[in-house]
Design a protein around this motif. Structure first.
Motif, PDB file in Angstrom:
ATOM      1  N   SER A   2     -33.652 -37.301  12.458  1.00 46.38           N
ATOM      2  CA  SER A   2     -34.162 -36.498  11.356  1.00 46.38           C
ATOM      3  C   SER A   2     -33.459 -35.144  11.296  1.00 46.38           C
ATOM      4  CB  SER A   2     -35.677 -36.309  11.514  1.00 46.38           C
ATOM      5  OG  SER A   2     -35.953 -35.650  12.719  1.00 46.38           O
ATOM      6  N   ALA A   3     -33.516 -34.544  10.120  1.00 45.22           N
ATOM      7  CA  ALA A   3     -32.872 -33.243   9.904  1.00 45.22           C
ATOM      8  C   ALA A   3     -33.609 -32.158  10.686  1.00 45.22           C
ATOM      9  CB  ALA A   3     -32.889 -32.923   8.420  1.00 45.22           C
ATOM     10  N   PRO A   4     -32.894 -31.110  11.086  1.00 54.55           N
ATOM     11  CA  PRO A   4     -33.569 -30.010  11.782  1.00 54.55           C
ATOM     12  C   PRO A   4     -34.575 -29.331  10.849  1.00 54.55           C
ATOM     13  CG  PRO A   4     -31.301 -29.422  11.272  1.00 54.55           C
ATOM     14  CD  PRO A   4     -31.470 -30.871  10.904  1.00 54.55           C
ATOM     15  N   LEU A   5     -35.673 -28.852  11.445  1.00 56.27           N
ATOM     16  CA  LEU A   5     -36.703 -28.184  10.669  1.00 56.27           C
ATOM     17  C   LEU A   5     -36.358 -26.709  10.472  1.00 56.27           C
ATOM     18  CD1 LEU A   5     -39.909 -29.657  12.369  1.00 56.27           C
ATOM     19  CD2 LEU A   5     -38.710 -30.484  10.334  1.00 56.27           C
ATOM     20  N   ASN A   6     -37.055 -26.092   9.535  1.00 58.61           N
ATOM     21  CA  ASN A   6     -36.884 -24.661   9.321  1.00 58.61           C
ATOM     22  C   ASN A   6     -37.232 -23.897  10.599  1.00 58.61           C
ATOM     23  OD1 ASN A   6     -36.071 -24.281   6.557  1.00 58.61           O
ATOM     24  ND2 ASN A   6     -38.071 -25.083   5.979  1.00 58.61           N
ATOM     25  N   PRO A   7     -36.479 -22.861  10.924  1.00 57.14           N
ATOM     26  CA  PRO A   7     -36.795 -22.066  12.117  1.00 57.14           C
ATOM     27  C   PRO A   7     -37.998 -21.155  11.856  1.00 57.14           C
ATOM     28  CG  PRO A   7     -34.971 -21.076  10.951  1.00 57.14           C
ATOM     29  CD  PRO A   7     -35.298 -22.373  10.230  1.00 57.14           C
ATOM     30  N   PRO A  32     -43.893 -26.174  14.289  1.00 57.25           N
ATOM     31  CA  PRO A  32     -43.794 -27.208  13.248  1.00 57.25           C
ATOM     32  C   PRO A  32     -45.167 -27.712  12.793  1.00 57.25           C
ATOM     33  CG  PRO A  32     -42.129 -27.565  14.908  1.00 57.25           C
ATOM     34  CD  PRO A  32     -43.021 -26.464  15.425  1.00 57.25           C
ATOM     35  N   GLY A  33     -45.455 -27.460  11.527  1.00 54.14           N
ATOM     36  CA  GLY A  33     -46.709 -27.913  10.938  1.00 54.14           C
ATOM     37  C   GLY A  33     -47.893 -26.990  11.149  1.00 54.14           C
ATOM     38  N   ALA A  64     -50.654 -18.682   4.805  1.00 58.35           N
ATOM     39  CA  ALA A  64     -50.671 -19.463   6.046  1.00 58.35           C
ATOM     40  C   ALA A  64     -50.361 -20.931   5.768  1.00 58.35           C
ATOM     41  CB  ALA A  64     -52.023 -19.316   6.740  1.00 58.35           C
ATOM     42  N   ALA A  65     -50.936 -21.487   4.701  1.00 57.30           N
ATOM     43  CA  ALA A  65     -50.662 -22.881   4.345  1.00 57.30           C
ATOM     44  C   ALA A  65     -49.188 -23.064   4.011  1.00 57.30           C
ATOM     45  CB  ALA A  65     -51.527 -23.304   3.159  1.00 57.30           C
ATOM     46  N   GLY A  66     -48.621 -22.133   3.254  1.00 54.61           N
ATOM     47  CA  GLY A  66     -47.205 -22.219   2.900  1.00 54.61           C
ATOM     48  C   GLY A  66     -46.301 -22.160   4.115  1.00 54.61           C
ATOM     49  N   VAL A  67     -46.634 -21.289   5.061  1.00 53.71           N
ATOM     50  CA  VAL A  67     -45.835 -21.188   6.287  1.00 53.71           C
ATOM     51  C   VAL A  67     -45.957 -22.469   7.099  1.00 53.71           C
ATOM     52  CG1 VAL A  67     -45.597 -19.966   8.487  1.00 53.71           C
ATOM     53  CG2 VAL A  67     -45.925 -18.663   6.378  1.00 53.71           C
ATOM     54  N   ALA A  68     -47.173 -23.014   7.218  1.00 55.79           N
ATOM     55  CA  ALA A  68     -47.369 -24.246   7.991  1.00 55.79           C
ATOM     56  C   ALA A  68     -46.564 -25.402   7.397  1.00 55.79           C
ATOM     57  CB  ALA A  68     -48.850 -24.608   8.054  1.00 55.79           C
ATOM     58  N   VAL A  69     -46.658 -25.575   6.084  1.00 54.40           N
ATOM     59  CA  VAL A  69     -45.928 -26.673   5.433  1.00 54.40           C
ATOM     60  C   VAL A  69     -44.423 -26.432   5.520  1.00 54.40           C
ATOM     61  CG1 VAL A  69     -45.454 -27.788   3.209  1.00 54.40           C
ATOM     62  CG2 VAL A  69     -47.813 -27.409   3.948  1.00 54.40           C
ATOM     63  N   LEU A  73     -40.872 -28.669   7.211  1.00 55.48           N
ATOM     64  CA  LEU A  73     -39.868 -29.192   6.277  1.00 55.48           C
ATOM     65  C   LEU A  73     -38.461 -29.081   6.864  1.00 55.48           C
ATOM     66  CD1 LEU A  73     -41.143 -27.668   2.912  1.00 55.48           C
ATOM     67  CD2 LEU A  73     -41.249 -30.070   3.628  1.00 55.48           C
ATOM     68  N   PRO A  74     -37.551 -29.919   6.373  1.00 60.07           N
ATOM     69  CA  PRO A  74     -36.157 -29.789   6.809  1.00 60.07           C
ATOM     70  C   PRO A  74     -35.595 -28.419   6.434  1.00 60.07           C
ATOM     71  CG  PRO A  74     -36.483 -31.846   5.598  1.00 60.07           C
ATOM     72  CD  PRO A  74     -37.738 -31.034   5.442  1.00 60.07           C
ATOM     73  N   ALA A  75     -34.677 -27.934   7.231  1.00 58.21           N
ATOM     74  CA  ALA A  75     -34.034 -26.651   6.960  1.00 58.21           C
ATOM     75  C   ALA A  75     -33.539 -26.618   5.519  1.00 58.21           C
ATOM     76  CB  ALA A  75     -32.889 -26.420   7.933  1.00 58.21           C
TER      77      ALA A  75
END
Length: 145
Positions: A2-7, A32-33, A64-69, A73-75
């Motif tokens: 899978s693609a790397p997630l957002n840092p 993550p999440g 907070a919800a936006g940051v969690a989601v 997500l992929p970078a």
């Protein structure tokens, strides 16, 4: 593979501009999440009874919800709000608000998160709001990539 997630640093970069910065939102933790975002009490954030204003609580839950989601997500992608629902459970009269968000499900470009918002006074936390948020994954603006 899978693609790397957002840092986690992406949350700080997004939070450093606009309304989130002006309101004083503080990123406490990102994984993550999951996300935890806090806000210190100020006189301009309360309503006429002296409790944190419901709009302020909602905005913190939304962030907070936006940051969690976004953290799940992929970078190069970011979660933006499609729908948000908040239940106010008790007055928020502490010295700080703390919103703890968790991504429940990501399916394609749509994610759903829950957020518990606590009114904090010293070591005591009181659940003051519960939120569900639906987010859509979009490409990050070029300045954040």
């Amino acid at each position: 593979m899978s693609a790397p997630l957002n840092p986690p640093s992406l949350a700080e970069a997004v939070n450093a501009k606009g309304f989130s910065h002006a309101a004083g939102f503080r990123i406490v933790a990102v994984a993550p999440g999951n996300a935890e975002v806090a806000l210190a009490r100020r006189p301009d954030l309360v309503q006429f009874f002296g409790h944190f204003h419901g709009g302020v609580i909602t905005a913190l839950a939304d962030q907070a919800a936006g940051v969690a989601v976004t953290s799940s997500l992929p970078a190069g992608r970011i979660g933006v709000t499609v729908e948000i629902k908040v239940n106010f459970l008790s007055p928020a009269d502490g010295t700080e608000l703390v919103a703890r968000a968790k991504t429940l499900k990501m399916s394609g470009s749509i994610g759903v998160a829950t957020v518990e918002v606590f009114s904090k006074d010293g070591a005591t936390e009181t659940l003051c709001a519960f939120c569900t948020a639906t987010m859509r994954a979009l490409d990050l603006p070029a300045e954040f990539r």
